[in-house]
Design a protein around this motif. Structure first.
Motif, PDB file in Angstrom:
ATOM      1  N   ALA A  28      55.194 -72.224 -17.930  1.00  0.00           N
ATOM      2  CA  ALA A  28      55.613 -73.559 -18.001  1.00  0.00           C
ATOM      3  C   ALA A  28      56.587 -73.977 -19.104  1.00  0.00           C
ATOM      4  CB  ALA A  28      54.204 -74.256 -18.385  1.00  0.00           C
ATOM      5  N   ASP A  29      57.465 -74.573 -18.345  1.00  0.00           N
ATOM      6  CA  ASP A  29      58.421 -75.214 -19.494  1.00  0.00           C
ATOM      7  C   ASP A  29      58.205 -76.870 -19.589  1.00  0.00           C
ATOM      8  OD1 ASP A  29      60.837 -75.546 -20.834  1.00  0.00           O
ATOM      9  OD2 ASP A  29      62.313 -75.908 -18.896  1.00  0.00           O
ATOM     10  N   ILE A  30      58.064 -76.876 -20.795  1.00  0.00           N
ATOM     11  CA  ILE A  30      57.452 -78.315 -21.250  1.00  0.00           C
ATOM     12  C   ILE A  30      58.452 -79.039 -21.737  1.00  0.00           C
ATOM     13  CG2 ILE A  30      55.436 -79.599 -22.739  1.00  0.00           C
ATOM     14  CD1 ILE A  30      54.489 -77.882 -20.240  1.00  0.00           C
ATOM     15  N   GLN A  31      58.510 -80.355 -21.574  1.00  0.00           N
ATOM     16  CA  GLN A  31      59.627 -81.382 -22.215  1.00  0.00           C
ATOM     17  C   GLN A  31      59.096 -81.716 -23.771  1.00  0.00           C
ATOM     18  OE1 GLN A  31      62.001 -82.827 -20.560  1.00  0.00           O
ATOM     19  NE2 GLN A  31      62.695 -83.810 -22.789  1.00  0.00           N
ATOM     20  N   ILE A  32      59.923 -81.080 -24.354  1.00  0.00           N
ATOM     21  CA  ILE A  32      59.828 -81.076 -25.992  1.00  0.00           C
ATOM     22  C   ILE A  32      60.369 -82.492 -26.656  1.00  0.00           C
ATOM     23  CG2 ILE A  32      59.901 -78.570 -26.175  1.00  0.00           C
ATOM     24  CD1 ILE A  32      62.864 -79.100 -27.338  1.00  0.00           C
ATOM     25  N   VAL A  33      59.527 -82.840 -27.698  1.00  0.00           N
ATOM     26  CA  VAL A  33      59.898 -84.126 -28.239  1.00  0.00           C
ATOM     27  C   VAL A  33      61.340 -84.230 -28.643  1.00  0.00           C
ATOM     28  CG1 VAL A  33      59.417 -85.635 -30.353  1.00  0.00           C
ATOM     29  CG2 VAL A  33      57.695 -84.383 -29.186  1.00  0.00           C
ATOM     30  N   THR A  34      62.094 -83.150 -29.098  1.00  0.00           N
ATOM     31  CA  THR A  34      63.491 -83.235 -29.554  1.00  0.00           C
ATOM     32  C   THR A  34      64.333 -83.724 -28.270  1.00  0.00           C
ATOM     33  OG1 THR A  34      62.997 -81.259 -30.821  1.00  0.00           O
ATOM     34  CG2 THR A  34      65.278 -81.693 -30.309  1.00  0.00           C
ATOM     35  N   ALA A  35      63.934 -83.395 -26.820  1.00  0.00           N
ATOM     36  CA  ALA A  35      64.726 -83.824 -25.794  1.00  0.00           C
ATOM     37  C   ALA A  35      64.499 -85.387 -25.602  1.00  0.00           C
ATOM     38  CB  ALA A  35      64.248 -83.214 -24.601  1.00  0.00           C
ATOM     39  N   TRP A  36      63.199 -85.752 -26.092  1.00  0.00           N
ATOM     40  CA  TRP A  36      63.299 -87.259 -26.250  1.00  0.00           C
ATOM     41  C   TRP A  36      63.951 -87.874 -27.192  1.00  0.00           C
ATOM     42  CZ3 TRP A  36      61.640 -91.253 -23.313  1.00  0.00           C
ATOM     43  CH2 TRP A  36      61.356 -92.393 -23.865  1.00  0.00           C
ATOM     44  N   LEU A  37      64.242 -87.187 -28.361  1.00  0.00           N
ATOM     45  CA  LEU A  37      64.728 -87.964 -29.419  1.00  0.00           C
ATOM     46  C   LEU A  37      66.422 -87.744 -29.180  1.00  0.00           C
ATOM     47  CD1 LEU A  37      63.152 -86.258 -32.548  1.00  0.00           C
ATOM     48  CD2 LEU A  37      63.032 -88.579 -31.804  1.00  0.00           C
ATOM     49  N   LEU A  38      66.801 -86.706 -28.116  1.00  0.00           N
ATOM     50  CA  LEU A  38      68.321 -87.061 -27.830  1.00  0.00           C
ATOM     51  C   LEU A  38      68.569 -87.965 -27.052  1.00  0.00           C
ATOM     52  CD1 LEU A  38      68.859 -82.817 -27.938  1.00  0.00           C
ATOM     53  CD2 LEU A  38      69.663 -84.457 -29.391  1.00  0.00           C
ATOM     54  N   TYR A  39      67.514 -88.137 -26.062  1.00  0.00           N
ATOM     55  CA  TYR A  39      67.540 -89.134 -24.838  1.00  0.00           C
ATOM     56  C   TYR A  39      67.785 -90.325 -25.646  1.00  0.00           C
ATOM     57  CZ  TYR A  39      66.338 -92.135 -21.031  1.00  0.00           C
ATOM     58  OH  TYR A  39      66.069 -92.985 -20.052  1.00  0.00           O
ATOM     59  N   MET A  40      66.988 -90.597 -26.717  1.00  0.00           N
ATOM     60  CA  MET A  40      67.030 -92.075 -27.350  1.00  0.00           C
ATOM     61  C   MET A  40      68.466 -92.320 -28.119  1.00  0.00           C
ATOM     62  SD  MET A  40      64.272 -93.326 -26.520  1.00  0.00           S
ATOM     63  CE  MET A  40      64.121 -94.832 -27.717  1.00  0.00           C
ATOM     64  N   ILE A  41      68.870 -91.206 -28.579  1.00  0.00           N
ATOM     65  CA  ILE A  41      70.196 -91.220 -29.163  1.00  0.00           C
ATOM     66  C   ILE A  41      71.234 -91.453 -27.999  1.00  0.00           C
ATOM     67  CG2 ILE A  41      71.954 -89.976 -30.437  1.00  0.00           C
ATOM     68  CD1 ILE A  41      69.576 -88.331 -31.877  1.00  0.00           C
ATOM     69  N   TRP A  42      71.234 -90.743 -26.916  1.00  0.00           N
ATOM     70  CA  TRP A  42      71.971 -90.939 -25.997  1.00  0.00           C
ATOM     71  C   TRP A  42      72.149 -92.418 -25.441  1.00  0.00           C
ATOM     72  CZ3 TRP A  42      71.762 -92.901 -21.251  1.00  0.00           C
ATOM     73  CH2 TRP A  42      72.984 -92.807 -20.266  1.00  0.00           C
ATOM     74  N   GLN A  43      70.830 -93.176 -25.499  1.00  0.00           N
ATOM     75  CA  GLN A  43      70.668 -94.564 -25.140  1.00  0.00           C
ATOM     76  C   GLN A  43      71.572 -95.386 -25.950  1.00  0.00           C
ATOM     77  OE1 GLN A  43      66.493 -95.245 -24.662  1.00  0.00           O
ATOM     78  NE2 GLN A  43      66.686 -95.118 -22.450  1.00  0.00           N
ATOM     79  N   GLY A  44      71.525 -94.967 -27.329  1.00  0.00           N
ATOM     80  CA  GLY A  44      71.970 -95.862 -28.386  1.00  0.00           C
ATOM     81  C   GLY A  44      73.611 -95.622 -28.223  1.00  0.00           C
TER      82      GLY A  44
END
Length: 185
Positions: A28-44
């Motif tokens: 399994a390749d799990i979505q990590i919290v770091t990807a979510w943080l990077l996504y939030m920065i991308w949204q900004g």
């Protein structure tokens, strides 16, 4: 056995699905919290660039407008700050990953995900993982990264259940080799 599955979350909330899959021989390749943080920065970054292209600034929150208003904000400084935040998050992750022996782990490129998903899911839509979930499915298929993509989410996650799952069903029609399974827990 030996199949590689991508999942968006793992934990008690989804009844230990990762442990079950791995016990059955899957990787399994799990979505990590770091990807979510990077996504939030991308949204900004994305939102700031979009707002900066407007003819005028909207009202601040104190004036009854948006908390994202660019009135009295140095846009170049905000963009530089978001760029620096992205580099810090990526650097910290790579440092920890290297210390743990995860030398070959690569974080997702949020700009690439936004670009490849935009034809199917508008980058201006917000909620849940937004276009990131759609983009990762396309990457999984285009790069033959996994045998199956599972979208495991809390029951009632409306942005994912009603929007991105529907879009991902379209993608599986366009890419018949894609196996996509949304699971509500």
């Amino acid at each position: 056995i030996g199949e590689f599955w991508a999942m968006t979350t793992e934990g008690d909330g989804n009844y230990g699905l990762q442990r079950f899959l791995e016990a059955e021989g899957a990787e399994a390749d799990i979505q990590i919290v770091t990807a979510w943080l990077l996504y939030m920065i991308w949204q900004g970054r994305f939102d700031t660039a979009q707002r900066a292209s407007l003819r005028g600034n909207d009202a601040t929150k104190a004036e009854g407008g948006s908390k994202f208003s660019l009135k009295n904000v140095d846009v170049r400084k905000r963009m530089a700050t978001l760029w620096a935040a992205e580099k810090v998050v990526m650097g910290l992750f790579q440092s920890v990953a290297a210390a743990l022996g995860l030398d070959d782990y690569h974080l997702a490129d949020m700009d690439e995900i936004a670009e490849i998903s935009h034809a199917f899911y508008d980058n201006n839509l917000r909620g849940g993982e937004g276009h990131m979930e759609v983009g990762k499915l396309i990457q999984n298929v285009a790069y033959a990264k996994v045998n199956m993509t599972l979208s495991v989410k809390p029951f009632g996650c409306m942005p994912s259940s009603s929007v991105s799952d529907g879009v991902q069903s379209l993608i599986t029609e366009l890419y018949p080799q894609a196996i996509f399974l949304p699971i509500e827990t």
